[in-house]
Design a protein around this motif. Structure first.
Motif, PDB file in Angstrom:
ATOM      1  N   PRO A  63      10.685   6.146  26.192  1.00  0.00           N
ATOM      2  CA  PRO A  63      11.778   5.336  25.624  1.00  0.00           C
ATOM      3  C   PRO A  63      11.251   4.183  24.755  1.00  0.00           C
ATOM      4  N   SER A  64      10.105   3.631  25.118  1.00  0.00           N
ATOM      5  CA  SER A  64       9.587   2.504  24.320  1.00  0.00           C
ATOM      6  C   SER A  64       9.109   2.953  22.936  1.00  0.00           C
ATOM      7  N   GLU A  65       9.085   4.263  22.706  1.00  0.00           N
ATOM      8  CA  GLU A  65       8.667   4.768  21.397  1.00  0.00           C
ATOM      9  C   GLU A  65       9.849   4.986  20.442  1.00  0.00           C
ATOM     10  N   ILE A  66      11.052   4.617  20.899  1.00  0.00           N
ATOM     11  CA  ILE A  66      12.253   4.742  20.039  1.00  0.00           C
ATOM     12  C   ILE A  66      12.651   3.364  19.529  1.00  0.00           C
ATOM     13  N   VAL A  67      12.705   3.219  18.195  1.00  0.00           N
ATOM     14  CA  VAL A  67      13.150   1.955  17.582  1.00  0.00           C
ATOM     15  C   VAL A  67      14.458   2.241  16.850  1.00  0.00           C
ATOM     16  N   PHE A  68      15.549   1.595  17.287  1.00  0.00           N
ATOM     17  CA  PHE A  68      16.835   1.814  16.615  1.00  0.00           C
ATOM     18  C   PHE A  68      16.858   1.047  15.292  1.00  0.00           C
ATOM     19  N   THR A  69      17.430   1.707  14.281  1.00  0.00           N
ATOM     20  CA  THR A  69      17.489   1.128  12.931  1.00  0.00           C
ATOM     21  C   THR A  69      18.905   1.312  12.372  1.00  0.00           C
ATOM     22  N   LYS A 200      24.224  12.418  10.112  1.00  0.00           N
ATOM     23  CA  LYS A 200      23.994  13.821   9.713  1.00  0.00           C
ATOM     24  C   LYS A 200      24.231  14.745  10.902  1.00  0.00           C
ATOM     25  N   LEU A 201      24.466  14.192  12.083  1.00  0.00           N
ATOM     26  CA  LEU A 201      24.661  15.041  13.257  1.00  0.00           C
ATOM     27  C   LEU A 201      25.933  14.686  14.019  1.00  0.00           C
ATOM     28  N   HIS A 202      26.992  14.429  13.232  1.00  0.00           N
ATOM     29  CA  HIS A 202      28.309  14.154  13.824  1.00  0.00           C
ATOM     30  C   HIS A 202      28.338  12.854  14.620  1.00  0.00           C
ATOM     31  N   GLY A 203      27.494  11.922  14.212  1.00  0.00           N
ATOM     32  CA  GLY A 203      27.495  10.573  14.744  1.00  0.00           C
ATOM     33  C   GLY A 203      27.970   9.610  13.655  1.00  0.00           C
ATOM     34  N   PRO A 204      27.988   8.295  13.970  1.00  0.00           N
ATOM     35  CA  PRO A 204      28.479   7.318  12.989  1.00  0.00           C
ATOM     36  C   PRO A 204      27.462   7.013  11.889  1.00  0.00           C
ATOM     37  N   LYS A 205      27.980   6.478  10.780  1.00  0.00           N
ATOM     38  CA  LYS A 205      27.099   6.046   9.685  1.00  0.00           C
ATOM     39  C   LYS A 205      26.470   4.700  10.041  1.00  0.00           C
ATOM     40  N   GLY A 206      25.316   4.425   9.433  1.00  0.00           N
ATOM     41  CA  GLY A 206      24.707   3.106   9.599  1.00  0.00           C
ATOM     42  C   GLY A 206      23.892   2.924  10.866  1.00  0.00           C
ATOM     43  N   VAL A 207      23.441   4.012  11.455  1.00  0.00           N
ATOM     44  CA  VAL A 207      22.570   3.884  12.626  1.00  0.00           C
ATOM     45  C   VAL A 207      21.621   5.082  12.685  1.00  0.00           C
ATOM     46  N   GLY A 208      20.427   4.838  13.157  1.00  0.00           N
ATOM     47  CA  GLY A 208      19.425   5.902  13.271  1.00  0.00           C
ATOM     48  C   GLY A 208      18.272   5.383  14.106  1.00  0.00           C
ATOM     49  N   PHE A 209      17.168   6.104  14.088  1.00  0.00           N
ATOM     50  CA  PHE A 209      15.999   5.584  14.799  1.00  0.00           C
ATOM     51  C   PHE A 209      14.715   6.074  14.174  1.00  0.00           C
ATOM     52  N   LEU A 210      13.666   5.322  14.483  1.00  0.00           N
ATOM     53  CA  LEU A 210      12.309   5.754  14.165  1.00  0.00           C
ATOM     54  C   LEU A 210      11.602   5.961  15.492  1.00  0.00           C
ATOM     55  N   MET A 211      11.065   7.168  15.713  1.00  0.00           N
ATOM     56  CA  MET A 211      10.196   7.393  16.868  1.00  0.00           C
ATOM     57  C   MET A 211       8.797   7.038  16.385  1.00  0.00           C
ATOM     58  N   VAL A 212       8.183   6.125  17.113  1.00  0.00           N
ATOM     59  CA  VAL A 212       6.826   5.725  16.707  1.00  0.00           C
ATOM     60  C   VAL A 212       5.930   5.659  17.945  1.00  0.00           C
ATOM     61  N   ARG A 213       4.850   6.422  17.885  1.00  0.00           N
ATOM     62  CA  ARG A 213       3.932   6.485  19.028  1.00  0.00           C
ATOM     63  C   ARG A 213       3.316   5.118  19.304  1.00  0.00           C
ATOM     64  N   LYS A 214       3.066   4.884  20.616  1.00  0.00           N
ATOM     65  CA  LYS A 214       2.528   3.571  21.029  1.00  0.00           C
ATOM     66  C   LYS A 214       1.244   3.215  20.291  1.00  0.00           C
ATOM     67  N   ALA A 215       0.425   4.237  20.021  1.00  0.00           N
ATOM     68  CA  ALA A 215      -0.891   3.971  19.431  1.00  0.00           C
ATOM     69  C   ALA A 215      -0.821   3.594  17.951  1.00  0.00           C
ATOM     70  N   VAL A 216       0.373   3.774  17.337  1.00  0.00           N
ATOM     71  CA  VAL A 216       0.480   3.520  15.889  1.00  0.00           C
ATOM     72  C   VAL A 216       0.758   2.030  15.634  1.00  0.00           C
ATOM     73  N   ALA A 217      -0.088   1.409  14.855  1.00  0.00           N
ATOM     74  CA  ALA A 217       0.118  -0.012  14.512  1.00  0.00           C
ATOM     75  C   ALA A 217       1.179  -0.099  13.418  1.00  0.00           C
ATOM     76  N   LEU A 218       2.178  -0.946  13.645  1.00  0.00           N
ATOM     77  CA  LEU A 218       3.307  -1.047  12.714  1.00  0.00           C
ATOM     78  C   LEU A 218       3.666  -2.512  12.531  1.00  0.00           C
TER      79      LEU A 218
END
Ligand SMILES: Cc1ncc(COP(=O)(O)O)c(C=O)c1O
Length: 384
Positions: A63-69, A200-218
């Motif tokens: 779960p900590s690898e999901i960043v809502f955008t 794009k998957l029958h959800g609302p506009k203006g929301v999504g996520f980035l899955m980013v692995r813990k090891a990736v510096a961002l």
């Protein structure tokens, strides 16, 4: 509005009733700020964290690898610019010619800041050449960003093979999975960063996520209250996140059945369109998303076709950038070698969860007549 036949689900989709029902309490009842300590805040926080767990479980990530955008445009920008800024010593990024603008434009912007970018070609089906990727990847390549499935032509990329090359050479692999998520199985173990958009998957506009692995510096792009583990500041969009999680669960739950139906529609569409003279199917015949069919019609303009179909109550889109004042043909179609005249006559038909056999019947009944009508008034003759 009269009943319309909506075949533009790559652009956006209607919100599913189940998704709307899940979101509704978070507008006027459980409206608390998820950062507040009181009960309303705690309810919002719980809903967000449940959504995060649900999405992470579907992907087999933490779960900590999901960043809502705010959607995939932001997720792509965060992935690309965020990694680049974590590599201040500059360096090299690889992408492809048929990426969405939300990948190509941040790459171009980084190029202006002194980073180097290699943009890979694609073949006539829209797939990258793995040996070109192997040759392009360098000691200082910190990111390879190649989409999972293309939004215009539906072609799928060999994600696992791309990832193997990235792993061998120590580059992070990002994939824009906006069109592929919930439609095809993704080899998550091979992906370091992944972008998704709810609408794009029958959800609302203006929301999504980035899955980013813990090891990736961002490095974050938004600075403020330190939300999303410090990777994306800004009060969380609770109803949107709840809707995204509900849409994601629905897509995975129904994936087998929905994609089988979409594949059946796609086969019917392709067979019927192939029977119209002067047509050309754009994209890969088999390594392709189930919901997208892209075809070019000789002697007509895609925009006229879209408008004529619209008069008949059918909503589709064209590959050409009709918003551009120059009416340039689609860069994706040009990249796969579609002749300019044919690229101007392209039509994208994209089905959704709500598309019925009857919708496809009606479309296939009207399309050949509209094509004939437009060709009758066109100065270009089919076969010329
Ligand atoms: C492949 C792809 N990437 C990114 C996006 C941008 O997504 P959003 O509308 O959530 O910003 C889209 C939407 O058109 C898309 O199709």
């Amino acid at each position: 509005m009269d009943k319309r036949i909506y075949l533009d689900n790559s652009a956006t989709t209607p919100v599913a009733a189940e998704v709307l029902a899940a979101m509704t309490p978070y507008f006027c009842e459980a409206y608390g700020n998820a950062s507040s300590l009181h009960a309303s805040g705690r309810v919002a926080r719980e809903a967000i964290e449940e959504g995060r767990v649900e999405i992470a479980a579907a992907l087999g990530v933490s779960p900590s690898e999901i960043v809502f955008t705010s959607g995939a445009t932001e997720a792509n920008n965060l992935a690309i610019i965020g990694i680049a800024f974590a590599h201040r010593d500059k360096g090299h990024i690889i992408t492809s010619k048929i990426e969405h603008h939300s990948v190509l434009h941040p790459c171009q912007w980084l190029e202006d800041q002194g980073y180097e970018v290699t943009t890979l070609d694609v073949d006539a089906t829209g797939q990258i050449d793995l040996s070109q990727l192997k040759d392009a990847i360098r000691e200082d390549t910190f990111l390879v960003s190649i989409m999972a499935g293309n939004n215009e032509i539906g072609t799928l990329q060999p994600v696992e093979e791309i990832s193997t090359i990235c792993r061998e050479r120590g580059a992070a692999f990002h994939t824009d999975a906006v069109q592929a998520y919930g439609k095809v199985q993704l080899p998550m173990g091979s992906i370091d960063l992944l972008s998704v958009s709810a609408h794009k998957l029958h959800g609302p506009k203006g929301v999504g996520f980035l899955m980013v692995r813990k090891a990736v510096a961002l490095t974050p792009l938004f600075h403020g209250g330190g939300h999303e583990g410090g990777r994306r500041s800004g009060t969380e969009n609770t109803p949107g996140i709840v809707g995204l999680a509900a849409a994601s669960s629905l897509a995975f739950k129904e994936m087998e059945e929905t994609t089988a139906r979409m594949r059946r529609f796609k086969r019917r569409l392709i067979a019927a369109i192939n029977a119209i003279p002067g047509t050309r199917l754009n994209g890969h015949e088999t390594d392709s998303l189930p919901h997208i069919v892209n075809v070019s019609f000789q002697g007509i303009e895609g925009e006229s076709l879209v408008m004529k179909l619209d008069e008949h109550g059918i909503e589709t889109s064209t590959g050409s950038a009709c918003s551009s004042p120059t009416l340039e043909p689609s860069y994706v179609l040009l990249a796969i070698g579609v002749p300019i005249s044919m690229a101007h006559g392209s039509l994208r038909i994209s089905t959704g969860r709500q598309t019925t056999e009857q919708d496809v019947d009606t479309f296939l009944d009207i399309l050949p007549r509209v094509v004939e009508e437009l060709r009758a008034i066109s100065p270009f003759k089919v076969g010329e």
